[in-house]
Design a protein around this motif. Structure first.
Motif, PDB file in Angstrom:
ATOM      1  N   THR A   1      -7.560  33.665 -18.143  1.00 24.44           N
ATOM      2  CA  THR A   1      -8.843  34.299 -18.433  1.00 24.44           C
ATOM      3  C   THR A   1      -8.690  35.808 -18.595  1.00 24.44           C
ATOM      4  O   THR A   1      -9.223  36.404 -19.533  1.00 24.44           O
ATOM      5  CB  THR A   1      -9.860  33.998 -17.317  1.00 24.44           C
ATOM      6  N   VAL A   2      -7.973  36.436 -17.668  1.00 28.85           N
ATOM      7  CA  VAL A   2      -7.746  37.884 -17.760  1.00 28.85           C
ATOM      8  C   VAL A   2      -7.010  38.224 -19.046  1.00 28.85           C
ATOM      9  O   VAL A   2      -7.374  39.182 -19.751  1.00 28.85           O
ATOM     10  CB  VAL A   2      -6.947  38.387 -16.539  1.00 28.85           C
ATOM     11  N   ALA A   3      -5.994  37.439 -19.382  1.00 25.11           N
ATOM     12  CA  ALA A   3      -5.214  37.700 -20.592  1.00 25.11           C
ATOM     13  C   ALA A   3      -6.075  37.554 -21.849  1.00 25.11           C
ATOM     14  O   ALA A   3      -5.993  38.389 -22.769  1.00 25.11           O
ATOM     15  CB  ALA A   3      -4.015  36.751 -20.654  1.00 25.11           C
ATOM     16  N   LEU A   4      -6.894  36.516 -21.912  1.00 24.03           N
ATOM     17  CA  LEU A   4      -7.730  36.300 -23.093  1.00 24.03           C
ATOM     18  C   LEU A   4      -8.791  37.392 -23.236  1.00 24.03           C
ATOM     19  O   LEU A   4      -9.028  37.904 -24.340  1.00 24.03           O
ATOM     20  CB  LEU A   4      -8.404  34.927 -23.012  1.00 24.03           C
ATOM     21  N   ILE A   5      -9.428  37.760 -22.117  1.00 26.86           N
ATOM     22  CA  ILE A   5     -10.435  38.831 -22.180  1.00 26.86           C
ATOM     23  C   ILE A   5      -9.780  40.150 -22.555  1.00 26.86           C
ATOM     24  O   ILE A   5     -10.342  40.944 -23.327  1.00 26.86           O
ATOM     25  CB  ILE A   5     -11.183  38.952 -20.841  1.00 26.86           C
TER      26      ILE A   5
ATOM     27  N   VAL B   1     -15.634  29.588 -24.999  1.00 25.78           N
ATOM     28  CA  VAL B   1     -14.250  29.500 -25.471  1.00 25.78           C
ATOM     29  C   VAL B   1     -13.259  29.893 -24.375  1.00 25.78           C
ATOM     30  O   VAL B   1     -12.364  29.119 -24.030  1.00 25.78           O
ATOM     31  CB  VAL B   1     -14.033  30.387 -26.727  1.00 25.78           C
ATOM     32  N   VAL B   2     -13.416  31.093 -23.826  1.00 26.58           N
ATOM     33  CA  VAL B   2     -12.441  31.598 -22.859  1.00 26.58           C
ATOM     34  C   VAL B   2     -12.403  30.735 -21.603  1.00 26.58           C
ATOM     35  O   VAL B   2     -11.329  30.303 -21.168  1.00 26.58           O
ATOM     36  CB  VAL B   2     -12.750  33.067 -22.496  1.00 26.58           C
ATOM     37  N   ARG B   3     -13.565  30.487 -21.007  1.00 28.98           N
ATOM     38  CA  ARG B   3     -13.601  29.672 -19.786  1.00 28.98           C
ATOM     39  C   ARG B   3     -13.088  28.257 -20.026  1.00 28.98           C
ATOM     40  O   ARG B   3     -12.200  27.789 -19.293  1.00 28.98           O
ATOM     41  CB  ARG B   3     -15.028  29.648 -19.214  1.00 28.98           C
ATOM     42  N   PRO B   4     -13.585  27.516 -21.026  1.00 29.36           N
ATOM     43  CA  PRO B   4     -13.051  26.168 -21.242  1.00 29.36           C
ATOM     44  C   PRO B   4     -11.550  26.158 -21.538  1.00 29.36           C
ATOM     45  O   PRO B   4     -10.830  25.302 -21.022  1.00 29.36           O
ATOM     46  CB  PRO B   4     -13.855  25.665 -22.451  1.00 29.36           C
ATOM     47  N   ALA B   5     -11.083  27.111 -22.357  1.00 26.89           N
ATOM     48  CA  ALA B   5      -9.654  27.129 -22.690  1.00 26.89           C
ATOM     49  C   ALA B   5      -8.803  27.370 -21.451  1.00 26.89           C
ATOM     50  O   ALA B   5      -7.772  26.710 -21.243  1.00 26.89           O
ATOM     51  CB  ALA B   5      -9.385  28.214 -23.731  1.00 26.89           C
ATOM     52  N   SER B   6      -9.222  28.303 -20.606  1.00 29.06           N
ATOM     53  CA  SER B   6      -8.442  28.605 -19.404  1.00 29.06           C
ATOM     54  C   SER B   6      -8.445  27.431 -18.434  1.00 29.06           C
ATOM     55  O   SER B   6      -7.426  27.141 -17.793  1.00 29.06           O
ATOM     56  CB  SER B   6      -8.986  29.864 -18.727  1.00 29.06           C
ATOM     57  N   VAL B   7      -9.574  26.729 -18.324  1.00 29.63           N
ATOM     58  CA  VAL B   7      -9.657  25.577 -17.424  1.00 29.63           C
ATOM     59  C   VAL B   7      -8.783  24.434 -17.928  1.00 29.63           C
ATOM     60  O   VAL B   7      -8.014  23.833 -17.156  1.00 29.63           O
ATOM     61  CB  VAL B   7     -11.121  25.119 -17.265  1.00 29.63           C
ATOM     62  N   TRP B   8      -8.873  24.136 -19.189  1.00 30.01           N
ATOM     63  CA  TRP B   8      -8.102  23.014 -19.726  1.00 30.01           C
ATOM     64  C   TRP B   8      -6.601  23.293 -19.647  1.00 30.01           C
ATOM     65  O   TRP B   8      -5.818  22.389 -19.341  1.00 30.01           O
ATOM     66  CB  TRP B   8      -8.525  22.707 -21.162  1.00 30.01           C
ATOM     67  N   LEU B   9      -6.193  24.526 -19.905  1.00 35.43           N
ATOM     68  CA  LEU B   9      -4.769  24.858 -19.797  1.00 35.43           C
ATOM     69  C   LEU B   9      -4.322  24.874 -18.343  1.00 35.43           C
ATOM     70  O   LEU B   9      -3.227  24.419 -18.012  1.00 35.43           O
ATOM     71  CB  LEU B   9      -4.509  26.230 -20.440  1.00 35.43           C
ATOM     72  N   GLY B  10      -5.176  25.383 -17.464  1.00 34.08           N
ATOM     73  CA  GLY B  10      -4.815  25.448 -16.054  1.00 34.08           C
ATOM     74  C   GLY B  10      -4.744  24.091 -15.385  1.00 34.08           C
ATOM     75  O   GLY B  10      -4.016  23.916 -14.405  1.00 34.08           O
TER      76      GLY B  10
ATOM     77  N   SER C   1     -15.384  23.467 -16.614  1.00 34.01           N
ATOM     78  CA  SER C   1     -15.313  24.455 -17.693  1.00 34.01           C
ATOM     79  C   SER C   1     -16.633  25.207 -17.851  1.00 34.01           C
ATOM     80  O   SER C   1     -16.642  26.403 -18.155  1.00 34.01           O
ATOM     81  CB  SER C   1     -14.963  23.763 -19.016  1.00 34.01           C
ATOM     82  N   TRP C   2     -17.738  24.518 -17.636  1.00 33.94           N
ATOM     83  CA  TRP C   2     -19.042  25.155 -17.820  1.00 33.94           C
ATOM     84  C   TRP C   2     -19.436  26.018 -16.622  1.00 33.94           C
ATOM     85  O   TRP C   2     -19.929  27.119 -16.780  1.00 33.94           O
ATOM     86  CB  TRP C   2     -20.111  24.105 -18.084  1.00 33.94           C
ATOM     87  N   PHE C   3     -19.198  25.526 -15.423  1.00 33.43           N
ATOM     88  CA  PHE C   3     -19.680  26.225 -14.235  1.00 33.43           C
ATOM     89  C   PHE C   3     -18.707  27.310 -13.759  1.00 33.43           C
ATOM     90  O   PHE C   3     -18.308  27.343 -12.600  1.00 33.43           O
ATOM     91  CB  PHE C   3     -19.974  25.229 -13.109  1.00 33.43           C
ATOM     92  N   GLY C   4     -18.345  28.183 -14.663  1.00 36.46           N
ATOM     93  CA  GLY C   4     -17.587  29.378 -14.289  1.00 36.46           C
ATOM     94  C   GLY C   4     -18.574  30.501 -14.030  1.00 36.46           C
ATOM     95  O   GLY C   4     -18.655  31.472 -14.792  1.00 36.46           O
ATOM     96  N   ILE C   5     -19.329  30.383 -12.945  1.00 43.00           N
ATOM     97  CA  ILE C   5     -20.448  31.288 -12.674  1.00 43.00           C
ATOM     98  C   ILE C   5     -19.949  32.680 -12.327  1.00 43.00           C
ATOM     99  O   ILE C   5     -19.117  32.845 -11.447  1.00 43.00           O
ATOM    100  CB  ILE C   5     -21.322  30.732 -11.539  1.00 43.00           C
ATOM    101  N   ARG C   6     -20.463  33.685 -13.038  1.00 47.86           N
ATOM    102  CA  ARG C   6     -20.134  35.081 -12.745  1.00 47.86           C
ATOM    103  C   ARG C   6     -21.284  35.708 -11.969  1.00 47.86           C
ATOM    104  O   ARG C   6     -22.445  35.388 -12.220  1.00 47.86           O
ATOM    105  CB  ARG C   6     -19.905  35.860 -14.035  1.00 47.86           C
ATOM    106  N   GLY C   7     -20.942  36.591 -11.025  1.00 48.62           N
ATOM    107  CA  GLY C   7     -22.017  37.155 -10.225  1.00 48.62           C
ATOM    108  C   GLY C   7     -21.605  38.328  -9.378  1.00 48.62           C
ATOM    109  O   GLY C   7     -21.065  39.313  -9.867  1.00 48.62           O
TER     110      GLY C   7
END
Length: 442
Positions: free
Chosen positions: A103-107, A349-358, A373-379
């Motif tokens: 995620t950090v790398a993609l962002i 895109v970023v969250r689902p891709a990172s979850v599926w690869l991880g 993949s969906w519930f990557g809640i930021r807060g």
């Protein structure tokens, strides 16, 4: 504004939440959504009763959000009852390490190529937005210590681990911006900020949680001492773990999370104490409570139940305070044009891709993988890291840009995930129950 007016506002808000709590669980709404809206109304765009300028009050905001995250991480640790040797730990660990790194790398790549940020600023943005939030994810967390649901356990464990594991990337981003010493060739960052700070934080927190928990159970069950004041035990352990970890140049977040995990494992009977147990003692009321607290078989379970109950109340109060402030802060920023494509790209895109690869090769079903993949809640964790970076000398123009992106992502996450959590988790529970029923029939 007078204290009486503030008392009236807070009283109306908290009483309303208490009376409508059951109804909210049936609606596509979350308490965080209502706090966010209330905070926006109390901010400069509404009644102007709250003025939390993120640049002016960055130090105070860092401390407030830090306290909220500490309380929540301790609560998460108390909820995760699977043995550390259990294979159920593999998905959350992979999410917190592999998926977060991706995620950090993609962002960072999006920041450099799409937002025109420098490498340091892009890495810092990725580190701020990568961790998922343990404070706002209560609706998708495990229900009790014995909960083995892979979806809930993965999301809960991820939120507990990656709030501390994001720190090395924050330090890397600050270092690339010239605001932190990385050492020649990055040796100091790797040795101190990564290896020592992570391992040391987990070790310190785990040792303190186990030591204090066992000491309390021993004194209660063997000597009938140290009974009561479980609220002080929770606050004291959080403070000790955090303070010792920071003074040792390790990560206090990971230490507090590990302290909660270790304290939970002192309890040899993770099940909750039933209403029938007091009858076994032949006592009622307060005497029954004291008998349970000092009973050799139930001292650990009683301690855990008391500490967890108090900590959950603290967590709710922290959520109210911080999300109100986040709502008020929205008036101090602007909606950048880049947010129109960056936010959907992050969530879709970023969250689902990172979850599926991880999670490649992990024993996670397709439905569970989609929901994770969906519930990557930021807060609140992201708000803390934002304030931390500002207080470490982030240049004002860059700070304003990262503030705008971070607050937009957090606000959108609170709304989107708040709307979707009830129907999606209800559907998941029904689908899971249906599958279990079919297995029994077979």
């Amino acid at each position: 504004m007078s204290f009486a007016i503030w008392a009236l506002i807070i009283g109306v808000l908290l009483t309303t939440m208490a009376l409508s709590g059951t109804s909210l669980k049936r609606l596509p709404l979350s308490t965080a959504m209502l706090y966010l809206a209330a905070g926006f109304g109390l901010g400069p765009a509404g009644w102007a009763l709250l003025s939390p300028d993120p640049l002016t009050y960055a130090v105070i905001l860092e401390r407030v959000t830090e306290l909220a995250v500490l309380v929540s991480l301790f609560a998460v640790g108390l909820k995760l009852g699977l043995p550390l040797s259990d294979k159920g730990w593999r998905p959350p660990v992979r999410l917190a390490i592999v998926s977060m790194t991706i995620t950090v790398a993609l962002i960072a790549a999006i920041g450099v190529l799409g937002l025109g940020l420098s490498l340091g600023a892009a890495v810092l943005l990725g580190a701020i937005l990568a961790p998922t939030d343990p404070v706002l994810a209560s609706d998708v967390q495990v229900v009790e210590a014995g909960d083995r649901d892979r979806l809930r356990f993965s999301l809960t464990g991820e939120g507990g681990l990656n709030d501390g594991a994001a720190f090395p990337f924050v330090m890397l981003g600050l270092g690339l911006l010239g605001l932190h010493d990385l050492g020649t060739g990055g040796w100091r960052w790797l040795a101190i900020d990564v290896l020592w700070a992570i391992a040391g934080g987990l070790t310190i927190g785990g040792a303190l949680g186990a030591l204090i928990g066992r000491l309390v159970v021993y004194l209660r069950s063997r000597h009938k001492e140290s009974v009561g004041f479980d609220e002080f035990l929770a606050l004291g352990l959080i403070s000790l773990a955090y303070g010792l970890a920071v003074l040792s140049h390790t990560y206090g977040f990971l230490a507090v999370f590990a302290a909660g995990l270790a304290l939970q494992r002192v309890n040899k009977q993770p099940r909750r104490i039933s209403d029938a147990v007091p009858l076994e003692t032949g006592l009622q009321g307060r005497l029954a409570e004291e008998a349970l607290a000092t009973h050799a078989d139930y001292a650990g379970a009683y301690m855990m139940q008391a500490v967890q109950g108090f900590n959950e109340q603290l967590e709710r109060i922290a959520e109210v305070a911080v999300v109100l402030v986040v709502g008020a802060m929205l008036s101090y920023t602007y909606l950048p044009a880049s947010a129109g494509w960056f936010v959907p790209l992050l969530f879709l895109v970023v969250r689902p891709a990172s979850v599926w690869l991880g999670l490649l090769g992990a024993p996670v079903s397709r439905d569970q993988r989609i929901l994770i993949s969906w519930f990557g809640i930021r807060g609140i964790g992201s708000i803390y890291y934002l304030m931390y970076a500002i207080n470490h000398g982030l240049p004002r123009p860059l700070a304003e840009e990262i503030i705008a992106l971070t607050l937009t992502v957090v606000a959108v996450s609170i709304v989107l995930h708040g709307i979707s959590v009830t129907p999606l988790m209800t559907h998941y529970a029904r689908h899971k129950t249906g599958r279990q029923g079919r297995r029994k029939d077979d």
